[in-house]
Design a protein around this motif. Structure first.
Motif: not given
Length: 142
Positions: A127-142
């Motif tokens: 994972h390459s991310r631009a903003a560390r202040d955002k969560p790395l993963i966000l579950v939207v539904r199972n």
């Protein structure tokens, strides 16, 4: 003498339970892939377009899947070492990645990966991310 008798009782109990161990192990099979992070580091001299890169190894037991999720502000590179994974990106075609193949999922896209086989699958995830202040993963539904 008491100590020997107690140990024999423990051994007899363990021997009696032994035939049921595969059944117990099967019932406790994880329903989600196992993610092992192997590197998390800020990038250097990159103008902070990408603030952080996270490298992980993910193990998918037979029949397991990651839930529908997204990575806010982070793209994902997925490289399959062993086995075969089905990757779905919401609104796009389903892709199968076999051992030795890789794919990239752009930031903020809802997606999942699953193992539809009876064999284990192992993959490298970056994972390459631009903003560390955002969560790395966000579950939207199972």
């Amino acid at each position: 003498m008491k100590m020997i008798r107690r140990e024999l009782l423990y051994l007899a109990g363990a021997a009696a339970a032994l035939p049921y161990v595969p059944t117990i192990a099967w019932a406790q099979t994880p329903t989600a892939p196992k993610l092992t992070q192997i590197l998390r580091k800020d990038l250097e001299s990159q103008g902070e377009t990408v603030q952080e890169t996270i490298v992980s190894v993910v193990d998918f037991a037979p029949g397991t899947a990651a839930p529908w999720h997204m990575h806010p502000g982070a793209q994902e590179l997925l490289h399959v070492f062993e086995g075969s994974l089905v990757v779905e990106v919401e609104g796009a075609a389903v892709t199968r990645l076999n051992a030795g193949e890789a794919g990239i999922i752009a930031a903020d896209l809802v997606h999942l990966a699953r193992n539809e086989t009876t064999a284990s699958v192992r993959a490298l995830v970056v994972h390459s991310r631009a903003a560390r202040d955002k969560p790395l993963i966000l579950v939207v539904r199972n």
